[in-house]
Design a protein around this motif. Structure first.
Motif, PDB file in Angstrom:
ATOM      1  N   LEU A 245       0.832  -1.214   0.000  1.00 27.99           N
ATOM      2  CA  LEU A 245       0.000   0.000   0.000  1.00 27.99           C
ATOM      3  C   LEU A 245       0.867   1.266   0.000  1.00 27.99           C
ATOM      4  CD1 LEU A 245      -2.855  -0.995   2.490  1.00 27.99           C
ATOM      5  CD2 LEU A 245      -2.946  -0.825  -0.009  1.00 27.99           C
ATOM      6  N   ALA A 246       1.952   1.240   0.737  1.00 25.22           N
ATOM      7  CA  ALA A 246       2.860   2.398   0.743  1.00 25.22           C
ATOM      8  C   ALA A 246       3.498   2.589  -0.627  1.00 25.22           C
ATOM      9  CB  ALA A 246       3.935   2.214   1.810  1.00 25.22           C
ATOM     10  N   LEU A 247       3.800   1.433  -1.264  1.00 29.34           N
ATOM     11  CA  LEU A 247       4.368   1.526  -2.618  1.00 29.34           C
ATOM     12  C   LEU A 247       3.364   2.138  -3.582  1.00 29.34           C
ATOM     13  CD1 LEU A 247       6.668   0.918  -4.562  1.00 29.34           C
ATOM     14  CD2 LEU A 247       5.676  -1.381  -4.881  1.00 29.34           C
ATOM     15  N   ILE A 248       2.094   1.726  -3.454  1.00 28.85           N
ATOM     16  CA  ILE A 248       1.050   2.305  -4.319  1.00 28.85           C
ATOM     17  C   ILE A 248       0.923   3.813  -4.050  1.00 28.85           C
ATOM     18  CG2 ILE A 248      -1.420   2.307  -4.803  1.00 28.85           C
ATOM     19  CD1 ILE A 248      -1.411  -0.709  -4.273  1.00 28.85           C
ATOM     20  N   ALA A 249       0.995   4.191  -2.764  1.00 33.10           N
ATOM     21  CA  ALA A 249       0.928   5.617  -2.420  1.00 33.10           C
ATOM     22  C   ALA A 249       2.098   6.384  -3.038  1.00 33.10           C
ATOM     23  CB  ALA A 249       0.916   5.788  -0.904  1.00 33.10           C
ATOM     24  N   ALA A 250       3.290   5.759  -3.029  1.00 31.56           N
ATOM     25  CA  ALA A 250       4.467   6.408  -3.628  1.00 31.56           C
ATOM     26  C   ALA A 250       4.273   6.609  -5.131  1.00 31.56           C
ATOM     27  CB  ALA A 250       5.708   5.582  -3.340  1.00 31.56           C
ATOM     28  N   LEU A 251       3.764   5.533  -5.779  1.00 34.93           N
ATOM     29  CA  LEU A 251       3.516   5.663  -7.227  1.00 34.93           C
ATOM     30  C   LEU A 251       2.452   6.723  -7.511  1.00 34.93           C
ATOM     31  CD1 LEU A 251       3.570   1.875  -8.217  1.00 34.93           C
ATOM     32  CD2 LEU A 251       5.358   3.595  -8.593  1.00 34.93           C
ATOM     33  N   ALA A 252       1.405   6.784  -6.650  1.00 28.63           N
ATOM     34  CA  ALA A 252       0.353   7.797  -6.828  1.00 28.63           C
ATOM     35  C   ALA A 252       0.913   9.206  -6.651  1.00 28.63           C
ATOM     36  CB  ALA A 252      -0.786   7.541  -5.843  1.00 28.63           C
ATOM     37  N   SER A 253       1.838   9.344  -5.683  1.00 35.27           N
ATOM     38  CA  SER A 253       2.428  10.679  -5.467  1.00 35.27           C
ATOM     39  C   SER A 253       3.267  11.111  -6.668  1.00 35.27           C
ATOM     40  CB  SER A 253       3.276  10.677  -4.202  1.00 35.27           C
ATOM     41  OG  SER A 253       4.438   9.875  -4.362  1.00 35.27           O
ATOM     42  N   ILE A 254       3.945  10.129  -7.305  1.00 33.18           N
ATOM     43  CA  ILE A 254       4.720  10.466  -8.515  1.00 33.18           C
ATOM     44  C   ILE A 254       3.790  10.951  -9.627  1.00 33.18           C
ATOM     45  CG2 ILE A 254       6.176   9.525 -10.337  1.00 33.18           C
ATOM     46  CD1 ILE A 254       7.384   7.656  -8.245  1.00 33.18           C
ATOM     47  N   ALA A 255       2.676  10.243  -9.834  1.00 32.15           N
ATOM     48  CA  ALA A 255       1.705  10.661 -10.850  1.00 32.15           C
ATOM     49  C   ALA A 255       1.103  12.019 -10.502  1.00 32.15           C
ATOM     50  CB  ALA A 255       0.610   9.600 -10.978  1.00 32.15           C
ATOM     51  N   ALA A 256       0.769  12.207  -9.199  1.00 28.05           N
ATOM     52  CA  ALA A 256       0.208  13.492  -8.773  1.00 28.05           C
ATOM     53  C   ALA A 256       1.221  14.616  -8.967  1.00 28.05           C
ATOM     54  CB  ALA A 256      -0.227  13.408  -7.313  1.00 28.05           C
ATOM     55  N   GLY A 257       2.498  14.300  -8.724  1.00 28.99           N
ATOM     56  CA  GLY A 257       3.534  15.310  -8.933  1.00 28.99           C
ATOM     57  C   GLY A 257       3.606  15.751 -10.384  1.00 28.99           C
ATOM     58  N   TYR A 258       3.483  14.779 -11.285  1.00 25.85           N
ATOM     59  CA  TYR A 258       3.492  15.113 -12.715  1.00 25.85           C
ATOM     60  C   TYR A 258       2.322  16.037 -13.067  1.00 25.85           C
ATOM     61  CZ  TYR A 258       3.392  14.516 -17.784  1.00 25.85           C
ATOM     62  OH  TYR A 258       3.375  14.744 -19.130  1.00 25.85           O
ATOM     63  N   VAL A 259       1.104  15.661 -12.557  1.00 25.67           N
ATOM     64  CA  VAL A 259      -0.094  16.481 -12.822  1.00 25.67           C
ATOM     65  C   VAL A 259       0.060  17.856 -12.187  1.00 25.67           C
ATOM     66  CG1 VAL A 259      -2.568  16.686 -12.414  1.00 25.67           C
ATOM     67  CG2 VAL A 259      -1.583  14.477 -13.049  1.00 25.67           C
ATOM     68  N   CYS A 260       0.526  17.859 -10.937  1.00 27.47           N
ATOM     69  CA  CYS A 260       0.702  19.131 -10.229  1.00 27.47           C
ATOM     70  C   CYS A 260       1.679  20.043 -10.969  1.00 27.47           C
ATOM     71  CB  CYS A 260       1.196  18.860  -8.807  1.00 27.47           C
ATOM     72  SG  CYS A 260       1.457  20.358  -7.838  1.00 27.47           S
ATOM     73  N   PHE A 261       2.775  19.464 -11.454  1.00 24.30           N
ATOM     74  CA  PHE A 261       3.769  20.280 -12.163  1.00 24.30           C
ATOM     75  C   PHE A 261       3.164  20.905 -13.426  1.00 24.30           C
ATOM     76  CE2 PHE A 261       7.279  20.779 -15.198  1.00 24.30           C
ATOM     77  CZ  PHE A 261       8.082  21.633 -14.469  1.00 24.30           C
ATOM     78  N   GLY A 262       2.357  20.132 -14.170  1.00 21.29           N
ATOM     79  CA  GLY A 262       1.753  20.650 -15.395  1.00 21.29           C
ATOM     80  C   GLY A 262       0.808  21.807 -15.135  1.00 21.29           C
ATOM     81  N   TYR A 263      -0.084  21.623 -14.157  1.00 24.46           N
ATOM     82  CA  TYR A 263      -1.034  22.695 -13.857  1.00 24.46           C
ATOM     83  C   TYR A 263      -0.336  23.888 -13.190  1.00 24.46           C
ATOM     84  CZ  TYR A 263      -5.142  20.002 -15.184  1.00 24.46           C
ATOM     85  OH  TYR A 263      -6.099  19.320 -15.899  1.00 24.46           O
ATOM     86  N   SER A 264       0.620  23.622 -12.353  1.00 24.44           N
ATOM     87  CA  SER A 264       1.360  24.713 -11.708  1.00 24.44           C
ATOM     88  C   SER A 264       2.140  25.523 -12.736  1.00 24.44           C
ATOM     89  CB  SER A 264       2.319  24.148 -10.653  1.00 24.44           C
ATOM     90  OG  SER A 264       1.600  23.489  -9.638  1.00 24.44           O
ATOM     91  N   LEU A 265       2.674  24.823 -13.747  1.00 25.50           N
ATOM     92  CA  LEU A 265       3.407  25.507 -14.808  1.00 25.50           C
ATOM     93  C   LEU A 265       2.484  26.475 -15.556  1.00 25.50           C
ATOM     94  CD1 LEU A 265       6.396  25.152 -15.621  1.00 25.50           C
ATOM     95  CD2 LEU A 265       5.606  23.758 -17.538  1.00 25.50           C
ATOM     96  N   GLU A 266       1.273  26.001 -15.869  1.00 28.55           N
ATOM     97  CA  GLU A 266       0.295  26.856 -16.542  1.00 28.55           C
ATOM     98  C   GLU A 266      -0.076  28.031 -15.650  1.00 28.55           C
ATOM     99  OE1 GLU A 266      -2.430  28.243 -19.430  1.00 28.55           O
ATOM    100  OE2 GLU A 266      -0.778  26.800 -19.535  1.00 28.55           O
TER     101      GLU A 266
END
Length: 658
Positions: A245-266
Motif C-alpha cells: 500500500l505504501a508503494l502504491i501511495a508512492a507511485l500515486a504521489s509520482i503521478a500526482a507530482g506530474y499532474v501538479c507540475f503541469g497545472y502549476s506551470l500553466e
C-alpha cells in the motif's frame, strides 16, 4: 481700416516672427531637374518652372532649348510667355526686348494648331498695347476662340504686362475663370496632402528570443537521473518490507507530482504574463511625466501628446482618458522610438503610425477591450483546483511512503528524501524556463505579427490616400488663383478697374504657425500665407494684406492701408547670408513694414542652394514688388509718369499723372 490718402501710416510688421511647426521635403519627386541635358528635357523642365510660378528659371531653360535647335509652335508659345510672365515693360532689358521681337518675327504663317493660334493671339495683344485706337474686340474674339489651356496660360502670365482697355477685358475673363478653378481639383480634400511626408513603412519591436541555456538542460538531465535513482531506492525499501500500500501511495504521489507540475506551470505562466504587462504599464506610466529626450524622441512625445489629446473617446473626460492611458502612451512611444531611432526617418514620416496606434487604443477603449489581457491571462479556477488537489495527493502519498521506508533505513530514507526534494526544485526551475520561454516567445511573436499586419493595412490605406497628393504645379496654380482673387477684392473695394491700377505687385510670405513643404529644387509651399498686394494708383499706394488658409482657400484678417507716394522713405531687402530674405518698406516716420519672405536653405544636402533661393524668390513675387516700390520710393510720381510713357499708352493714364 482705410487710411485717408493724405495721411502717413506706419505698420509694425507682426509677421516679423514666423513660427514654423514642421517642414517636409519630398525627396521622391523630381519635378524640377536642374541637370536636364537634351533640349527637349530642358524645355519640359522650363515649362514646369513656368507653371510653378518661377519664370526666371523658365526663361533660362526654354531659351537654352531653343538655342539647341528645339523649336515648335508649343515651344515658341511658352518662350513668349516666359519672357512676359510676372514683369512690367519697365523690367524689360534691351536683350529681353530683342528676344521678344525675334520671337514675334518667327510667328508661323499658318495657325494650324492651338499653340500657333495662341502665339498669334499673344502678338495681337501686344500690338493692341502700342495702338490704343485699335479695335480690341477683334483680338478678344481670338482669345475666346482659344483652347482652355492656352487661355489660362495667357490670362496668368500676361497679367502684369497688359495695360489699358484690353487689360480690363482680359481681366474680366481671367477672374471668371479663376473663380471657377480656384477650388477645383478637389483642392479642399487634396491640398493638405502636399504637406505630408512620404510615409515610412511600419516596423514593430521583435520579442526577445527564448532565454534557455545549455546549463538549464544539463540541470534537468542530472536532476532527473538523481530523482529517478532516489525514487527507485525508496521503492526498493518498500518492496523489501512488503509494504504494497505504501508503494502504491508512492507511485500515486509520482503521478500526482506530474499532474501538479503541469497545472502549476500553466498557473505560473499566466501569473508571470499578467504581472509583466501590469508592471510594464505601471512603470512606464510613472515615467511618462518626466522630461522627454531631445530630438527624435521629443518629437514623438509631441506627436503622441497631440493625438492622444485629439482622439478622446466619446463621452469620456479628457483628463480621465489621458491619465488612464499614460502607461500605454509611454509604451507605444518607447517602442516606436526604439525601432526607428537609428534610421534616417523623421517623426513626420511615421505620424501616420502614431495616429493608427492612438486610434487603435481609442477603439479598444470604446469596445471595452483596452485591458482585455487581464481576462486573457487570468488563471482559470479549474487550473488552480487541479494544481492544489494534485499537490495534496503528492504531499500525502510521498509522506506516507517516506515514513514507511524510514523504518527500514532511516538514514537512507532521509537522505533520499533530501536529494529528491533538492533535485526536484532544481529540475522544476530549469524545466520551467525550457518549457515557458519558447511559449512566451511564440505568444509575443504572434502579438508582434498581428500588430505588423494591422500596421501594414493602415500603411496601405494611408498610401492610397496620399496617391491623390497634388503636384507642385497644382499648388502654384491654386496660389496664383488666390493672389488674383485677393487682387480682385482689393480693386472692388477701392472701386478700381484694372486699367486704373498703374502697377501692382504681390508678396507671398509664410504666416505664423505654418507647416511647409517642397519638392526637390522647388520653392517652399505653406499651409498659411501672409499675402500682400500693392496697388499703385493716381492717389497713392493701396496696400492690402490678408492671411490665407491655403488648404481651404479661405482669407482671414484682411487689412487695408493707404499712403502717398512721398510717404515711402525706403524699400529694401535684407539678406543675412544664408539665403534668407526679409522685405522692409519704411515710411517717412521711420517704422517699417517687415515681412520675412524666404527662409534659410542651409539644411540642403544635394541641392543647389543659390539656384533654389533664386527660384523661391521668383515664386514669392518679391522681385517685381521690389522693382515697383523701389522706383516709387526713389522717384515718386515721376516714376509713374515714366512707367506710362514706357508703356506707350499715356492717353489712358489718370489726368493727375499726365
Amino acid at each position: 481700416m482705410t487710411i485717408p490718402a493724405d495721411a502717413m501710416v506706419n505698420v509694425a510688421g507682426d509677421t516679423a516672427n514666423v513660427g514654423i511647426q514642421a517642414h517636409v521635403v519630398h525627396g521622391d519627386v523630381f519635378l524640377y531637374q536642374p541637370a536636364a541635358r537634351s533640349p527637349d528635357e530642358k524645355y519640359r523642365a522650363g515649362v514646369r518652372y513656368l507653371d510653378g510660378g518661377m519664370p526666371t528659371k523658365a526663361r533660362q531653360l526654354i531659351g537654352e532649348a531653343m538655342t539647341g535647335g528645339f523649336r515648335t509652335n508649343e515651344v515658341c508659345f511658352h518662350w513668349m510667355l516666359a519672357l512676359l510672365s510676372g514683369r512690367t515693360r519697365r523690367q524689360f532689358s534691351v536683350e529681353d526686348s530683342l528676344s521678344l521681337s525675334a520671337a514675334r518675327a518667327q510667328l508661323p504663317a499658318d495657325a494650324d494648331d492651338e499653340w500657333a493660334r495662341g502665339l498669334s493671339v499673344i502678338s495681337q495683344l501686344l500690338d493692341s498695347l502700342d495702338n490704343p485706337d485699335a479695335d480690341i474686340h477683334v483680338v478678344l474674339r481670338q482669345v475666346d476662340g482659344l483652347g482652355v489651356l492656352q487661355q489660362a496660360k495667357i490670362y496668368r502670365h500676361l497679367e502684369m504686362f497688359l495695360s489699358g482697355p484690353v487689360e480690363d477685358q482680359i481681366w474680366k475673363r481671367a477672374i471668371s475663370q479663376v473663380r471657377r478653378e480656384r477650388l477645383g481639383g478637389d483642392r479642399e480634400n487634396r491640398a493638405w496632402m502636399f504637406f505630408e511626408s512620404r510615409p515610412a513603412p511600419p516596423r514593430v519591436r521583435r520579442p526577445d528570443p527564448p532565454m534557455v541555456t545549455l546549463a538549464d538542460r544539463l540541470v534537468v538531465i542530472a536532476a532527473a537521473a538523481l530523482g529517478a535513482a532516489t525514487c527507485g531506492y525508496i521503492g526498493w525499501l518498500l518492496v523489501e518490507r512488503g509494504r504494497i500500500l505504501a508503494l502504491i501511495a508512492a507511485l500515486a504521489s509520482i503521478a500526482a507530482g506530474y499532474v501538479c507540475f503541469g497545472y502549476s506551470l500553466e498557473w505560473r505562466y499566466r501569473v508571470e504574463r499578467l504581472h509583466a504587462k501590469e508592471a510594464e504599464q505601471a512603470a512606464r506610466a510613472r515615467r511618462s511625466g518626466s522630461a522627454p529626450d531631445e530630438g527624435f524622441a521629443a518629437s514623438l512625445d509631441r506627436l503622441f501628446g497631440r493625438y492622444f489629446a485629439r482622439y478622446v473617446p466619446d463621452g469620456t473626460d479628457r483628463n480621465v482618458w489621458l491619465e488612464a492611458t499614460a502607461g500605454i502612451r509611454q509604451q507605444l512611444r518607447d517602442e516606436i522610438a526604439e525601432v526607428y531611432r537609428e534610421s534616417r526617418i523623421t517623426s513626420e514620416q511615421i505620424a501616420w503610425l502614431v495616429r493608427h496606434r492612438v486610434g487603435d487604443v481609442k477603439r479598444r477603449w470604446q469596445r471595452g477591450t483596452l485591458w482585455a489581457y487581464r481576462d486573457q491571462w487570468r488563471t482559470p479556477a479549474s487550473t488552480k483546483t487541479f494544481a492544489l488537489l494534485s499537490l495534496a495527493v503528492l504531499v500525502s502519498g510521498a509522506s506516507w511512503a517516506v515514513a514507511v521506508a524510514a523504518r527500514t533505513d532511516p538514514a537512507g530514507a532521509v537522505a533520499g528524501t533530501a536529494l529528491l526534494a533538492g533535485s526536484g526544485c532544481a529540475a522544476a526551475r530549469s524545466t520551467r524556463r525550457i518549457m515557458l520561454e519558447p511559449r512566451r516567445y511564440q505568444d509575443e511573436l504572434a502579438e508582434c505579427q498581428q500588430r505588423m499586419t494591422d500596421s501594414e493595412a493602415a500603411f496601405a490605406r494611408w498610401q492610397r490616400i496620399l496617391a491623390r497628393k497634388p503636384d507642385d504645379t497644382e499648388m502654384a496654380t491654386w496660389l496664383d488663383c488666390d493672389r488674383r482673387v485677393l487682387l480682385d477684392r482689393a480693386m472692388r473695394h477701392y472701386r478700381l478697374a484694372p486699367s486704373d491700377v498703374i502697377a501692382h505687385a504681390f508678396i507671398d510670405a509664410p504666416a505664423k504657425s505654418s507647416r511647409k513643404a517642397r519638392i526637390l529644387n522647388g520653392p517652399w509651399r505653406y499651409t498659411r500665407y501672409r499675402l500682400l498686394v500693392f496697388l499703385l494708383t493716381a492717389d497713392g499706394v493701396r496696400q492690402v494684406t490678408a492671411d490665407l488658409d491655403f488648404r481651404k482657400g479661405v482669407f482671414n484678417d484682411c487689412e487695408r492701408i493707404n499712403y502717398r507716394f512721398d510717404a515711402i522713405a525706403a524699400v529694401h531687402v535684407t539678406e543675412p547670408g544664408d539665403n534668407r530674405r526679409t522685405f522692409e518698406l519704411t515710411l517717412v516716420n521711420g517704422q517699417p513694414i517687415v515681412v520675412p519672405v524666404t527662409e534659410s536653405n542651409l539644411e540642403l544636402q544635394e541641392e543647389d542652394a543659390e539656384a533654389l533661393s533664386s527660384a523661391a524668390l521668383d515664386a514669392t513675387g518679391l522681385t517685381t514688388a521690389l522693382h515697383v516700390l523701389e522706383g516709387v520710393a526713389a522717384e515718386g510720381k515721376g516714376w509713374i509718369r515714366e512707367e506710362g510713357q514706357r508703356q506707350g499708352n499715356e492717353a489712358w493714364m489718370p489726368a493727375a499723372l499726365r
